[in-house]
Scaffold this active site. Structure first.
Site, mmCIF file in Angstrom:
data_model
loop_
_atom_site.group_PDB
_atom_site.id
_atom_site.type_symbol
_atom_site.label_atom_id
_atom_site.label_comp_id
_atom_site.label_asym_id
_atom_site.label_seq_id
_atom_site.Cartn_x
_atom_site.Cartn_y
_atom_site.Cartn_z
ATOM 1 N N GLU A 195 0.747 -1.106 -0.028
ATOM 2 C CA GLU A 195 0.172 0.228 -0.015
ATOM 3 C C GLU A 195 0.838 1.213 -0.022
ATOM 4 O O GLU A 195 0.787 2.206 0.947
ATOM 5 C CB GLU A 195 -1.143 0.090 1.155
ATOM 6 C CG GLU A 195 -1.935 -1.221 1.156
ATOM 7 C CD GLU A 195 -3.248 -1.151 1.960
ATOM 8 O OE1 GLU A 195 -3.264 -0.300 2.802
ATOM 9 O OE2 GLU A 195 -4.053 -1.921 1.722
ATOM 10 N N GLU A 318 -4.954 -8.717 -0.522
ATOM 11 C CA GLU A 318 -5.602 -8.362 0.668
ATOM 12 C C GLU A 318 -7.139 -8.162 -0.132
ATOM 13 O O GLU A 318 -7.711 -7.451 -0.611
ATOM 14 C CB GLU A 318 -5.253 -7.172 1.232
ATOM 15 C CG GLU A 318 -3.804 -7.116 2.189
ATOM 16 C CD GLU A 318 -3.571 -6.180 2.881
ATOM 17 O OE1 GLU A 318 -4.496 -5.400 3.340
ATOM 18 O OE2 GLU A 318 -2.512 -5.740 3.172
HETATM 19 O O1 AHR Z 1 -5.277 -5.932 6.774
HETATM 20 C C1 AHR Z 1 -5.419 -5.069 7.678
HETATM 21 C C2 AHR Z 1 -4.604 -3.653 6.776
HETATM 22 O O2 AHR Z 1 -5.427 -3.407 5.729
HETATM 23 C C3 AHR Z 1 -3.249 -4.039 6.357
HETATM 24 O O3 AHR Z 1 -2.106 -3.974 7.237
HETATM 25 C C4 AHR Z 1 -3.006 -2.975 5.075
HETATM 26 O O4 AHR Z 1 -2.198 -3.358 4.100
HETATM 27 C C5 AHR Z 1 -4.538 -2.603 4.883
HETATM 28 O O5 AHR Z 1 -4.761 -1.416 4.706
#
Ligand code: AHR
Length: 515
Positions: A195, A318
């Site tokens: 991110e 994710e």
């Molecule tokens: O999964 C929780 C968080 O969500 C992670 O650390 C981040 O990459 C995302 O914003």
């Protein structure tokens, strides 16, 4: 398929894709040059966040649980059963503040840090590189490591890769040997930041693309250890991010990530409860979950522009539902319960990934234990398998199978002004010739009958398993851990050359059809 077969197939699809007499017609064909569904679509994610690592995978050295070192073996066994193909670590946001040298060597001497992203708790670094790779060895899965771009240096990341992957003699590989590991691990999957548009450094895409190239250059391929470099990709619908990275660095990456979370209300300030919600909120959540289809399609279209050969993988590392935390728990720990709704979200999302197998080749549900859409929850020595876990168990049959083409028109499920298709589906054929069809009925009130024709596929007998529950809010608890679990599915009828299935409301079904 030859031209005649293709024409008859199209005609059949046109005739069959209408719901007649309350039945949804579904046509499954072998498809043309269909891709393999990478097993890595079924990956998981373990961040130093809340109780995922500490008090999750990694327990105290006085724990009475069966364990290897401090790794909890009941969790390992459960994950092996669903054939976890890869595990992402150490974050997430944590990755861009993690300095790998703090997590090697004698544990008592490892520096402590504050986990500023997640609850401001103390991180003692007792779970580091060796411990993570031991966990992956026990799970027989590929490690997927996210390196630190946000607060690290190119030198730091380059040395980590050397420590992990080089078999030549150097100060850094001597250190690895001194810490008990002679052979390199040869880690392949490598994230260059996380991110980077947000917690990974708040960079613009034009800045990150140059950083990416620098890091990608100095993280070397060592002997017999080619690195699969994965660039930090877009936040949900940021298509410009994908465009700029593909335009400038597609030839230097193995994969490009996409992150998207299903937020029930769509409002990050008040996301909605994991266990208490109305039918309208349930339908809205499913609609938000189905947005993944549009995201994957549109990011893939951009990638096709620069990479028509589809060499670069779309890595959805994710995904999952993100609700408000359970009342009374640390807001920084992101602990949420997991309901029948979560099972439907998992079934729908995995169907989307299967159907985009030509581009989506890695995905990671967030997160494995005790965080967000977990597949396992723990409380002291107790452990429970969530409804989402059971979906991964049923869907594991798709891993490395050939995608089949599937055509149908779903009936609608409508709640007030929220309208979604009731049915989601995907199908594959494995190396033994067995066909698996995964079906989700999102309708909270009605069963749906599907009449399936298998056009150019050999089959003889059909059986199935189902995950269902009366209410979308139903959950497995430590008192009743088996309320929602797979059961034999008895809603199958064979009629002439068709398989008729009646999917109860709120159900995930996987059919196995054998020659
Ligand atoms: O999964 C929780 C968080 O969500 C992670 O650390 C981040 O990459 C995302 O914003």
């Amino acid at each position: 398929m030859n031209t005649l077969q293709r024409l008859s197939c199209l005609l059949l699809t046109a005739l069959l894709s209408v719901a007649v007499f309350g039945q949804t017609k579904m046509l499954i064909t072998s498809g043309n040059a269909s891709p393999t569904i990478s097993r890595h679509i079924y990956g998981h994610f373990s961040e130093h966040l809340g109780r995922c690592i500490y008090d999750g995978f990694w327990v105290s050295d006085t724990s009475t649980l069966p364990r290897k070192d401090r790794i909890r073996l009941d969790i390992v066994e459960a994950l092996k059963k669903i054939k976890v193909p890869n595990l992402r670590w150490p974050g997430g946001c944590f990755a861009d503040e993690y300095h790998w040298r703090d997590g090697i060597g004698p544990r008592k001497e490892r520096p402590k840090m504050v986990n500023t992203n997640w609850g401001g708790v103390s991180e003692d670094n007792s779970f580091g590189t060796h411990e993570f790779l031991e966990l992956c060895t026990l799970l027989n899965c590929e490690p997927y490591i996210a390196g630190n771009v946000g607060s690290g240096t190119v030198e730091e990341m380059a040395k980590w890769v050397e420590y992990l992957n080089s078999d030549a003699q150097s100060t850094i590989t001597d250190l690895r040997k001194q810490n008990g590991r002679n052979e390199p691990w040869r880690v392949k999957l490598w994230g260059v930041g996380n991110e980077s548009w947000g917690c990974g450094g708040n960079m613009t895409v034009d800045y990150y693309v140059n950083e990416y190239k620098r890091y990608a250059t100095y993280t070397r391929n060592y002997r017999n250890a080619p690195l699969y470099r994965i660039a930090s990709g877009a936040n949900s619908g940021d298509y410009n991010w994908t465009d700029v990275l593909m335009k400038n660095a597609a030839d230097r990456m193995w994969g490009l990530t996409l992150h998207y979370y299903t937020v029930p209300t769509g409002n990050w300030g008040a996301k909605g409860s994991a266990t208490s919600f109305t039918e309208k909120e349930y339908a809205t959540t499913m609609k938000n979950c189905l947005y993944m289809e549009e995201l994957v399609t549109r990011h893939s279209t951009i990638m096709d522009k620069y990479d028509p050969g589809k060499k670069v993988a779309l890595v959805v590392d994710e995904w999952g539902v993100w609700t408000d935390v359970e009342p009374g728990t640390n807001p920084g720990f992101l602990y949420q319960q997991n309901s029948m709704r979560d099972a439907l979200i998992a079934g729908v999302t995995l169907n989307i990934f299967n159907n985009h197998a030509e581009r989506v080749r890695v995905a990671n549900l967030a997160q494995t234990v005790n965080v967000l859409q977990s597949i396992i929850l723990t409380k002291g020595n107790q452990m429970l398998l969530t409804p989402t876990y059971h979906v991964f168990d049923l869907y594991k049959v798709h891993q490395d199978a050939k995608l089949l083409s599937i055509n149908f028109t779903s009936p609608d499920y409508i709640v007030d002004n929220v309208k979604i298709p009731a049915i989601s589906a995907s199908a594959s054929k494995d190396s033994t010739g067995a066909i698996h069809i995964s079906l989700v009925n999102m309708d909270a009130n009605k069963a749906v009958t599907i009449s399936t024709s298998l056009f150019d596929l050999q089959w003889n007998k059909a059986q199935g398993q189902i995950i269902t529950s009366d209410k979308f809010t139903d959950i497995n608890t430590f008192e009743k851990p088996d309320l929602i679990k797979p059961q034999p599915f008895n809603g199958i009828r064979i009629e002439q050359n068709k398989v008729l299935v009646t999917l109860p409301k709120l159900s995930v079904v996987v059919l196995e059809i054998k020659p």
